[in-house]
Enzyme design. Structure first.
Site, PDB file in Angstrom:
ATOM      1  N   CYS A 116       1.264  -1.655   0.052  1.00  0.00           N
ATOM      2  CA  CYS A 116      -0.080   0.237   0.314  1.00  0.00           C
ATOM      3  C   CYS A 116       0.915   1.629   0.240  1.00  0.00           C
ATOM      4  O   CYS A 116       0.300   2.304   0.317  1.00  0.00           O
ATOM      5  CB  CYS A 116      -0.598  -0.040   1.142  1.00  0.00           C
ATOM      6  SG  CYS A 116      -2.669  -0.719   0.757  1.00  0.00           S
ATOM      7  N   HIS A 256      -3.606   7.005   3.205  1.00  0.00           N
ATOM      8  CA  HIS A 256      -3.723   6.256   1.911  1.00  0.00           C
ATOM      9  C   HIS A 256      -5.267   5.756   2.931  1.00  0.00           C
ATOM     10  O   HIS A 256      -4.792   6.230   3.835  1.00  0.00           O
ATOM     11  CB  HIS A 256      -2.706   5.179   3.020  1.00  0.00           C
ATOM     12  CG  HIS A 256      -2.729   3.728   2.222  1.00  0.00           C
ATOM     13  ND1 HIS A 256      -3.411   3.261   1.315  1.00  0.00           N
ATOM     14  CD2 HIS A 256      -3.559   2.289   2.776  1.00  0.00           C
ATOM     15  CE1 HIS A 256      -3.861   2.213   1.155  1.00  0.00           C
ATOM     16  NE2 HIS A 256      -3.355   1.496   2.255  1.00  0.00           N
ATOM     17  N   ASN A 286      -9.863   0.461  -0.485  1.00  0.00           N
ATOM     18  CA  ASN A 286      -8.652   0.437   0.201  1.00  0.00           C
ATOM     19  C   ASN A 286      -7.882  -0.378  -1.703  1.00  0.00           C
ATOM     20  O   ASN A 286      -8.128  -1.267  -1.500  1.00  0.00           O
ATOM     21  CB  ASN A 286      -8.240  -0.512   0.691  1.00  0.00           C
ATOM     22  CG  ASN A 286      -6.589  -0.386   0.914  1.00  0.00           C
ATOM     23  OD1 ASN A 286      -5.914   0.140  -0.118  1.00  0.00           O
ATOM     24  ND2 ASN A 286      -5.734  -1.410   1.636  1.00  0.00           N
TER      25      ASN A 286
END
Ligand code: UT7
Length: 334
Positions: A116, A256, A286
């Site tokens: 990520c 994020h 996500n």
């Protein structure tokens, strides 16, 4: 010689059409819209569900839009980096597939795997390439088809993730704009808490690995959550302090999009009001390496030349970091 900075000169993005709602997820696993909204903050996510399409499909759409918006000639692109954990294939790289699909004749291309946090690592790498003076146009893509490794019978992970891609162009400037500072970290301690058990060289695919459902994301959410909050908050505070940034002159935090509670905690640490934090987790979930550039894609029209932005992310590894960007142009519509 004048100092060269690497400035973002455009953003492109793409999300698939299919919308997977909380309502549909609650028909797959024992969960509710209320639990997902309060514990994670996701309302819906996009899924690339056409057979035979992988990450490069979304990455190509995002990069194509970027090249159009920046009036870029394919022959002028020096390099393209794709941050992804869900490449089309183990090899060749997804970036190499993009070279062909985008008609890039003079570029070299590679993938970057930092989960990520991949977009931040790729952004810093591309910025260094520009600042070296040897590259004039570098494309950075963050793209993931998370649905390809989500276990839709695991209620603790399946509501979180979605598919998407976005891309930015980096170019040189001698003005004080662009990627001005970064703090990137990796500690390797995260392996037990966030990984895929099989499919790599330690445990190649086999009937055993398939029968035992070892090709999905394994996440111990509570532990990852704690590390994400502390590492993202600390690194964001550190980069702010050393660049004299504070709640009064930070225009945007670009975090994020893993969990709204993590985003809240990071914003609170810097005392930055939520209206100065880019949030689109409710509609995409996500998307791993896709989250940060997708935020830019969604918020581009609101951005002003000179805006101070701190990007921050956290991912498997563990990997984490923060990047300080001074935005280089007044926003435009998508
Ligand atoms: O992007 C890469 C980095 N990843 C992250 O940053 C993710 C970090 N972690 C998280 O976002 C959160 O830990 C999760 C969203 C994964 C889980 O939320 P949580 O509040 O930490 O839940 P938990 O795992 O502590 O579970 C609490 C309870 C459990 O029930 P018991 O044992 O207390 O009875 C779970 O079984 O919630 C239960 N639960 C659910 N209940 C309804 C777990 N998932 C669900 C669900 N619906 N979907």
């Amino acid at each position: 010689m004048e100092k060269i900075n690497a400035v973002i000169t455009g953003v492109g993005g793409y999300v698939p059409d299919y919308i997977l709602t909380n309502e549909e997820i609650s028909r797959m696993v024992d969960t509710t819209d209320e639990w997902i909204m309060t514990r994670i903050g996701v309302k819906e996510r996009r899924i690339l569900n056409e057979e035979g399409l992988g990450t490069s499909y979304m990455a190509r759409k995002a990069a194509k839009q970027l090249m159009k918006k920046t009036n870029s000639n394919p022959d002028d692109i020096d390099a393209i980096i794709v941050a992804t954990t869900t490449p089309d294939y183990h090899f060749p790289s997804t970036a190499s597939i993009l070279c062909d699909k985008l008609g890039l004749k003079n570029a070299y291309a590679f993938d970057m795997q930092a989960a990520c946090c991949g977009f931040l690592y790729a952004l810093e790498t591309a910025a260094s390439m520009i600042c070296s003076g040897r590259h004039k146009k570098v494309i950075v893509v963050g793209a993931d088809k998370m649905s390809s490794m989500v276990d839709y019978s695991d209620r603790a992970t399946c509501p979180i993730f979605g598919d998407g891609a976005a891309a930015v162009m980096l170019e040189p400037t001698t003005e004080e704009y662009g990627v001005l500072d970064s703090i990137l970290r990796t500690d390797g301690k995260g392996l037990p808490f966030l990984h895929m058990k099989a499919g790599g060289s330690v445990c190649p695919p086999s009937y055993f690995s398939v029968d035992n459902r070892m090709h999905y994301i394994h996440q111990e959410g509570r532990t990852v959550f704690k590390y994400a909050v502390s590492n993202m908050s600390n690194v964001t505070a550190e980069i702010a302090e050393r660049n004299n940034l504070n709640k009064d002159n930070i225009n945007w935090i670009v975090p994020h999009q893993a969990n709204l509670r993590i985003i809240d905690a990071v914003a609170q640490r810097l005392e930055v009001p939520m209206e100065n934090v880019m949030i689109n987790i409710e509609k995409y979930g996500n998307t791993s390496a896709g989250t940060l550039p997708l935020c830019l894609w969604d918020f581009e029209s609101k951005l002003k030349k000179g805006d101070n932005m701190i990007f921050t992310a956290f991912g498997a590894g563990f990997t984490w970091g923060a990047v300080y960007v001074k935005w280089g142009y007044d926003g435009c519509e998508k």
